[in-house]
Design an enzyme around this catalytic site. Structure first.
Site, PDB file in Angstrom:
ATOM      1  N   ALA A 105     -41.597  23.044 -49.799  1.00 53.31           N
ATOM      2  CA  ALA A 105     -40.421  23.323 -48.978  1.00 53.31           C
ATOM      3  C   ALA A 105     -40.151  24.812 -48.803  1.00 53.31           C
ATOM      4  O   ALA A 105     -39.259  25.197 -48.063  1.00 53.31           O
ATOM      5  CB  ALA A 105     -39.193  22.667 -49.604  1.00 53.31           C
ATOM      6  N   ASN A 128     -40.714  21.281 -57.822  1.00 48.12           N
ATOM      7  CA  ASN A 128     -42.090  21.695 -57.608  1.00 48.12           C
ATOM      8  C   ASN A 128     -42.160  23.064 -56.934  1.00 48.12           C
ATOM      9  O   ASN A 128     -43.110  23.819 -57.141  1.00 48.12           O
ATOM     10  CB  ASN A 128     -42.832  20.650 -56.765  1.00 48.12           C
ATOM     11  CG  ASN A 128     -43.158  19.397 -57.558  1.00 48.12           C
ATOM     12  OD1 ASN A 128     -43.816  19.440 -58.583  1.00 48.12           O
ATOM     13  ND2 ASN A 128     -42.649  18.265 -57.089  1.00 48.12           N
ATOM     14  N   HIS A 141     -33.197  26.750 -50.089  1.00 45.44           N
ATOM     15  CA  HIS A 141     -34.056  27.442 -51.039  1.00 45.44           C
ATOM     16  C   HIS A 141     -33.909  28.947 -50.822  1.00 45.44           C
ATOM     17  O   HIS A 141     -34.016  29.428 -49.695  1.00 45.44           O
ATOM     18  CB  HIS A 141     -35.519  27.032 -50.852  1.00 45.44           C
ATOM     19  CG  HIS A 141     -35.745  25.556 -50.912  1.00 45.44           C
ATOM     20  ND1 HIS A 141     -35.945  24.875 -52.096  1.00 45.44           N
ATOM     21  CD2 HIS A 141     -35.762  24.618 -49.931  1.00 45.44           C
ATOM     22  CE1 HIS A 141     -36.101  23.596 -51.848  1.00 45.44           C
ATOM     23  NE2 HIS A 141     -35.989  23.411 -50.535  1.00 45.44           N
TER      24      HIS A 141
END
Length: 274
Positions: free
Chosen positions: A131, A197, A227
């Site tokens: 991502a 991850n 993020h």
């Protein structure tokens, strides 16, 4: 573009990847999915519309049947456990492996096993950024000397269900953002295997698992996954924020993760690195 492909797992991430690969013109003389026995019928129903020409995807439940299809490349989009169970054997057989569950590499024993198997098989495993973006500049900055790397993962409360976060707060009644984890990338990847991850990918690209600081945040005010990476090096100072749309099948996963896997497969087939 044609390639015989094997896929471990068949959830939302795999569906996004396949949609992107078909849209890019990829075709599969053989396409084989390895899933648990209890998921086989559901997966067969799901992939029934993915047939292209004379090629019909196959669903198997054992490793031997999976490798009997002789894949040219295998994509793991299942779990860290799947990496541990199958990764080394696939690499030792000489088949390149794309990893989505990068957090498995936070276990040094697993990482060493994969490296040795890849060397034995004359192949390699590919780490999917998932991502997150900007790992290329992070790797480049590492060469000039990285001084600090901080990663924040901010997701809606429902994305943290089924994790240790439920022991630290009431996800149902949360009214303001709450940081429930502040520690190393190694601890984040191992304690939150289905959510962190990205933390592992950042650690591998940057200053390592122990020196990468991670904060995990439950935020009731957002609907997607956010993020953020901040780092300082000898050549650049970077602050990046990505707002990913969550997978409709799994709020823990950003849709970007599936497209990230598709990019690595296309790069492998075309021998281009983009």
């Amino acid at each position: 573009m044609r390639v015989n492909m094997g896929v471990i797992g068949c959830g939302g991430m795999a569906a996004t990847m396949m949609q992107a690969l078909y849209a890019a013109g990829m075709r599969f003389p053989t396409l084989t999915f390895l899933v648990p026995q209890g998921s086989a019928e559901r997966v067969r129903d799901r992939i029934g519309t993915w047939q292209e020409g004379d090629t019909c995807p196959t669903v198997v439940t054992t490793y031997d049947a999976f490798m009997a299809a002789r894949p040219d490349i295998v994509v793991e989009c299942a779990s860290q456990q799947a990496v541990t169970m199958y990764g080394a054997d696939i690499l030792a057989a000489g088949v390149p492996l794309v990893l989505a569950s990068v957090g498995a590499l936070a276990d040094d024993d697993v990482r060493t096993s994969l490296q040795r198997a890849a060397s034995f098989g004359g192949t390699r495993y590919l780490v999917a950024p998932g991502a997150i973006g900007a790992l290329d500049v992070l790797v480049a900055a590492r060469l000039s000397g990285l001084r600090e790397v901080i990663y924040h993962s901010r997701k809606p409360p429902q994305a943290w269900r089924g994790t240790l976060a439920e022991q630290k707060m009431s996800l149902d009644t949360l009214s303001v953002p709450e940081v429930f984890f502040d520690g190393t990338a190694r601890a984040a990847a191992l304690d939150y295997p289905k959510n962190a991850n990205v933390a592992a990918a950042i650690a591998l690209a940057g200053v390592g698992f122990e020196k990468t600081r991670v904060r995990l945040i439950a935020d009731p005010g957002i609907t997607g996954n956010i993020h953020e990476i901040v780092f300082d090096s000898g050549c650049t100072t970077v602050s990046i924020r990505l707002e990913g749309r969550a997978s409709p099948d799994n709020p823990r996963t950003s849709q970007t993760a599936g497209y990230s896997l598709a990019r690595l497969v296309i790069n492998h087939v075309t021998c281009e690195v983009i």
